[in-house]
Design a protein around this motif. Structure first.
Motif, PDB file in Angstrom:
ATOM      1  N   THR A 235      -2.071  -8.684   3.019  1.00 37.97           N
ATOM      2  CA  THR A 235      -2.732  -9.048   3.183  1.00 37.97           C
ATOM      3  C   THR A 235      -4.137  -8.198   3.124  1.00 37.97           C
ATOM      4  N   ASN A 236      -5.474  -8.368   3.619  1.00 41.63           N
ATOM      5  CA  ASN A 236      -6.705  -7.682   2.808  1.00 41.63           C
ATOM      6  C   ASN A 236      -6.270  -5.870   3.021  1.00 41.63           C
ATOM      7  N   PRO A 237      -6.236  -5.499   4.041  1.00 40.99           N
ATOM      8  CA  PRO A 237      -6.142  -4.570   4.443  1.00 40.99           C
ATOM      9  C   PRO A 237      -4.828  -3.535   3.963  1.00 40.99           C
ATOM     10  N   ILE A 238      -3.817  -4.541   3.614  1.00 41.08           N
ATOM     11  CA  ILE A 238      -2.507  -4.191   2.807  1.00 41.08           C
ATOM     12  C   ILE A 238      -3.492  -3.359   1.194  1.00 41.08           C
ATOM     13  N   ARG A 239      -4.343  -4.715   0.903  1.00 40.79           N
ATOM     14  CA  ARG A 239      -3.900  -4.272  -0.220  1.00 40.79           C
ATOM     15  C   ARG A 239      -5.823  -3.198  -0.552  1.00 40.79           C
ATOM     16  N   SER A 240      -5.561  -3.016   0.070  1.00 41.01           N
ATOM     17  CA  SER A 240      -6.934  -2.345   0.833  1.00 41.01           C
ATOM     18  C   SER A 240      -6.225  -0.657   0.782  1.00 41.01           C
ATOM     19  N   ILE A 241      -5.332  -0.401   1.650  1.00 36.85           N
ATOM     20  CA  ILE A 241      -4.578   1.051   1.989  1.00 36.85           C
ATOM     21  C   ILE A 241      -3.492   1.142   0.715  1.00 36.85           C
ATOM     22  N   GLU A 242      -3.141   0.655  -0.455  1.00 37.33           N
ATOM     23  CA  GLU A 242      -2.403   0.181  -1.591  1.00 37.33           C
ATOM     24  C   GLU A 242      -3.865   0.950  -2.859  1.00 37.33           C
TER      25      GLU A 242
END
Length: 349
Positions: A235-242
């Motif tokens: 998801t977008n938050p997962i992409r962000s935190i990565e």
């Protein structure tokens, strides 16, 4: 320079293949001329034949070459070619129901696939492929397809068998799921070992080291609390935190912007808010935090709130230490806590 008592600690970690020491030290073996990560499966050298280094670069500069078994220049648990091949095969035909003959056609040993997938994703390949099929079924049902059509497309002749399998994997019957209670989980490689991130399209719900004790129960509680299915995905938050974690470990980021979803009591949330305010490179004691939340005697409750934090590094509970300067506790292991504090101090200098 690594002190003598630290060398003995590292040697014990090497013998026990302790994952929490990944990225904390590397060991050069004098008799072979190679250097390894702490979890290397090779036969362990004698203590007197070991040289310990804080970085792979130091080991290379000392003329050691990287081990071909544990590959210390790659991320811990980096995906193997076998896992990559099977993931691609699933994506080419996600509705496929795998049998032993399918592994033979790819010249893959089924037991090896099972073991490597278990290490990488915490589930066997068959369960991974089944979860992927069920994810498609969920998508189809949300798009308006009937449950019976989704059942047949995923290879289930029995409606009860389909519903049971769906509920077991997704945590709810197919007719009870919608966009509002679907979470996705992804594996993130970091220099300190792999982490798991769980999020929807709006916020990050969980970020933990994969080897944290009790992680499975923690994920199950999250699923029950949110009444959500948790399936592999991005998801977008997962992409962000990565992306932010990569910058953090490179020493280029000290404040995270990924949106968070916090589950806790008002007191726990007040503690977590104070943790986020601790500047990178600094520490506070449990008593300090208790004072800032307006209850000076609540230092034990502060420690419990720290332990309940489900967003490692982002909500920096590693920055809270004992009043006497001792590290205190940390769900990811004290070795990681010490590494994180030293990393942040270096970045703030």
């Amino acid at each position: 320079m690594i002190l003598a008592d630290r060398k003995e600690e590292y040697y014990r970690a090497l013998l026990e293949k302790r994952t929490e020491y990944e990225g904390v030290f590397y060991v050069g073996v004098k008799t072979t001329g190679v250097f390894c990560r702490p979890t290397c499966p090779a036969r362990k050298p004698k203590f007197e034949n070991c040289e310990f280094y804080e970085t792979a670069e130091q080991a290379l500069l000392a003329s050691f070459r990287p081990c071909q078994r544990c590959r210390p220049l790659s991320h811990p648990n980096q995906v193997s070619e076998l896992v990559r091949l099977l993931v691609e095969a699933v994506e080419e035909n996600p509705e496929k129901r795998w049998k032993d003959q399918d592994f033979e056609n790819l010249s893959i040993d089924a037991s090896t696939a099972r073991r490597q997938f278990k290490k990488r994703f915490g589930m066997t390949f068959v369960k991974y492929a089944r979860a992927r099929r069920m994810g498609l079924a969920l998508k189809s049902i949300r798009a308006g397809q009937t449950v019976i059509d989704a059942q047949l497309s995923t290879g289930y002749d029995s409606s009860s068998g389909f519903r049971d399998a769906f509920s077991r994997i997704m945590g709810a019957a197919p007719t009870l799921l919608d966009d509002s209670n679907l979470l996705k989980a992804s594996w993130l490689d970091t220099p300190l070992g792999p982490m798991i991130a769980i999020a929807n399209e709006e916020a990050l719900y969980l970020l933990e080291f994969v080897d944290r004790r009790g992680l499975e129960r923690e994920i199950e509680r999250l699923r029950q609390k949110t009444k959500s299915a948790i399936i592999p995905g991005i998801t977008n938050p997962i992409r962000s935190i990565e992306s932010e974690l990569a910058q953090y470990f490179d020493g280029k980021l000290s404040e995270f912007k990924t949106p968070l979803m916090l589950f806790g009591s008002p007191f726990q949330k007040s503690v977590w808010e104070q943790l986020i305010k601790i500047p990178s490179g600094e520490t506070r004691s449990y008593s300090d935090i208790a004072l800032t939340v307006g209850n000076p005697n609540a230092f034990r409750a502060v420690a419990q709130a720290n332990g309940a934090n489900q967003l490692a590094i982002v909500i920096p509970c590693h920055r809270v230490i004992n009043t006497n300067g001792g590290l205190g506790g940390y769900g990811g292991g004290l070795t990681r806590k010490n590494w994180l504090l030293n990393h942040e101090k270096q970045g703030s200098n």
